[in-house]
Design an enzyme around this catalytic site. Structure first.
Site, PDB file in Angstrom:
ATOM      1  N   LYS A 160      20.629   1.522  16.226  1.00 18.86           N
ATOM      2  CA  LYS A 160      20.086   2.130  17.095  1.00 18.86           C
ATOM      3  C   LYS A 160      20.897   1.969  18.372  1.00 18.86           C
ATOM      4  O   LYS A 160      21.484   3.159  18.274  1.00 18.86           O
ATOM      5  CB  LYS A 160      19.338   0.937  17.893  1.00 18.86           C
ATOM      6  CG  LYS A 160      18.112  -0.003  16.748  1.00 18.86           C
ATOM      7  CD  LYS A 160      16.702  -0.103  17.798  1.00 18.86           C
ATOM      8  CE  LYS A 160      15.503  -0.317  16.926  1.00 18.86           C
ATOM      9  NZ  LYS A 160      14.637   0.456  16.443  1.00 18.86           N
ATOM     10  N   PHE A 194      11.314  -7.785  10.537  1.00 19.34           N
ATOM     11  CA  PHE A 194      10.862  -6.357  10.619  1.00 19.34           C
ATOM     12  C   PHE A 194      12.582  -5.800  10.666  1.00 19.34           C
ATOM     13  O   PHE A 194      13.374  -6.126  10.790  1.00 19.34           O
ATOM     14  CB  PHE A 194      10.400  -6.245  11.707  1.00 19.34           C
ATOM     15  CG  PHE A 194      10.290  -4.705  11.447  1.00 19.34           C
ATOM     16  CD1 PHE A 194       9.249  -3.966  10.838  1.00 19.34           C
ATOM     17  CD2 PHE A 194      11.618  -3.533  12.430  1.00 19.34           C
ATOM     18  CE1 PHE A 194       9.081  -2.820  11.244  1.00 19.34           C
ATOM     19  CE2 PHE A 194      11.134  -2.885  11.876  1.00 19.34           C
ATOM     20  CZ  PHE A 194       9.474  -1.449  11.239  1.00 19.34           C
ATOM     21  N   ASP A 209      20.970  -9.512  10.785  1.00 20.82           N
ATOM     22  CA  ASP A 209      20.492  -7.853  11.066  1.00 20.82           C
ATOM     23  C   ASP A 209      20.541  -7.564  12.667  1.00 20.82           C
ATOM     24  O   ASP A 209      19.680  -8.083  13.189  1.00 20.82           O
ATOM     25  CB  ASP A 209      19.025  -7.746  10.146  1.00 20.82           C
ATOM     26  CG  ASP A 209      18.780  -6.276  10.785  1.00 20.82           C
ATOM     27  OD1 ASP A 209      19.199  -5.868  11.301  1.00 20.82           O
ATOM     28  OD2 ASP A 209      17.865  -5.604  10.437  1.00 20.82           O
TER      29      ASP A 209
END
Length: 411
Positions: free
Chosen positions: A261, A144, A232
């Site tokens: 984030k 994801f 990531d």
């Protein structure tokens, strides 16, 4: 307290006027502080999702909010048509903190992934000498990395992919936590592979923790074959897994690092790609950018958010509390047949529910936990992800475990 609308009315407004691209729990949140959030009726909950690890520093951290207000009073946006007084200071701080030469600042996680893909491809053509149009990026199955058209092109999540085609080509997906799978594709197509994009822990897939040594072995393969190792760390970075970065558990220095984030502590969208000069120097004026990327407000907030992580030793806290969490949940696994197992690192963990992914057991369990004062969400049907703010203390953690146990007993 919201005096204009009830919780149901607010939910109704979203249902009527908003796109139905999320399936939230039926709680309407109005306020947050530290590890807690409150709904519009004033009920308090423990937040065990942290906005998918965006609020590692806790909700409304006073230092971050004060910095946001202070900078907002001075200057919020200039675009990159001009220099601004915050960007260079932030770039120096963040690159030195993580040990890279340069950062390309963006806003959202998906934007940062797209940025990394573009840089990797351009590097592949201009530095590695891959023939034009033939560059390949290897990814992992069950990944994801966001929901842009390019990113869903290499996803195997049919909900994310179906009817959004035609897809972007140039990607090969290999099995996660399988070094031989990567080795095979490199043996076959290594001269055309620009990069290997990987999550150190697959968060959305259900907190899939790879076998020990997997990341290091993949990194070594990439180094041997002149392939960029792209980590990531949008969800796993910024102290979430018990170290500043999840790849630190295997002492890896990736060629490219993607952050987002918690880079801003949840106060403002901030992301970026960090790499060395030789890679970043393929990008020239007009070839990539963002009106908001690197804006003064984002830079000031991100610098303060990272400093909070360092000053409050949040990585150490995540490591300590994570070990306690898994030990306590393992006791519940033995006590309740409902629970199959627990896995994770630091304060990124998941409980596997003893039912099929097609069942609604995990969802119903989360609804019951919500009623008992703890908020979490299932992923992939029968997995519940637990990721509280890293400012949580041991007493609060034990209170949360008691809520999980109480819910299991009632269930």
């Amino acid at each position: 307290m919201n005096t204009n609308y009830s919780a149901q009315e607010l939910i109704g407004l979203e249902e009527k006027y908003g796109a139905h691209n999320y399936h939230p729990l039926s709680v309407v949140l109005e306020k947050g502080e530290g590890v807690y959030v409150w709904d519009v009726d004033g009920k308090r909950y423990f937040d065990f999702l942290s906005a998918y690890s965006a609020v590692n520093q806790g909700h409304s951290h006073p230092r971050i909010i004060n910095k946001l207000k202070e900078q907002a009073d001075k200057l919020t946006l200039t675009s990159r048509a001009f220099y601004n007084a915050e960007l260079g200071i932030y770039e120096k701080f963040v690159t030195e903190l993580f040990g890279f030469d340069k950062i390309l600042p963006m806003n959202t996680g998906a934007e940062a992934v797209e940025t990394a893909l573009k840089i990797a491809r351009k590097w592949g053509y201009e530095k590695k000498g891959i023939p034009a149009g033939e560059g390949i990026i290897v990814v992992c199955k069950d990944n994801f990395h966001g929901r842009t058209t390019t990113i869903i092109s290499f996803s195997n999540d049919e909900d994310a992919r179906k009817h959004f085609d035609p897809y972007t080509s140039g990607f090969i997906a290999v099995e996660y936590s399988n070094v031989d799978a990567l080795k095979e594709v490199i043996a076959e197509k290594g001269d055309k592979i620009c990069g290997f994009l990987v999550e150190p822990i697959q968060g959305e897939a259900g907190v899939n923790v790879p076998a020990e040594g997997y990341l290091k072995a993949c990194f070594d393969l990439c180094q041997e074959n002149n392939i960029l190792f792209i980590a990531d760390e949008i969800q796993t970075g910024i102290a979430r897994t018990g170290k500043m970065l999840a790849i630190d558990h295997e002492n890896i220095k990736p060629d490219m690092l993607i952050l987002g984030k918690a880079l801003s502590g949840g106060a403002y969208p901030v992301s970026g790609v960090l790499t060395r000069n030789e890679v970043m120097d393929v990008i020239h004026p007009g070839q990539h950018g963002s009106t908001y990327g690197g804006n003064p407000l984002a830079c000031a907030v991100a610098r303060e958010a990272l400093q909070v992580v360092l000053d409050e030793k949040l990585a150490d806290n995540a490591e300590k509390l994570g070990q306690i969490f898994r030990a306590e949940i393992n006791k519940l696994v033995e006590e309740f047949p409902l629970f199959k197992s627990v896995r994770g690192k630091g304060l990124l963990n998941a409980i596997l529910i003893n039912d099929t992914p097609e069942s609604d057991t995990a969802w119903n369990f989360c609804v019951k936990m919500m009623e008992n004062g703890l908020l979490a969400k299932p992923t992939h049907g029968n997995i519940i992800r637990f990721a509280p703010p890293l400012v949580m203390n041991e007493e609060q953690l034990m209170e949360c475990i008691a809520i999980i146990r109480k819910t299991a007993a009632e269930f």
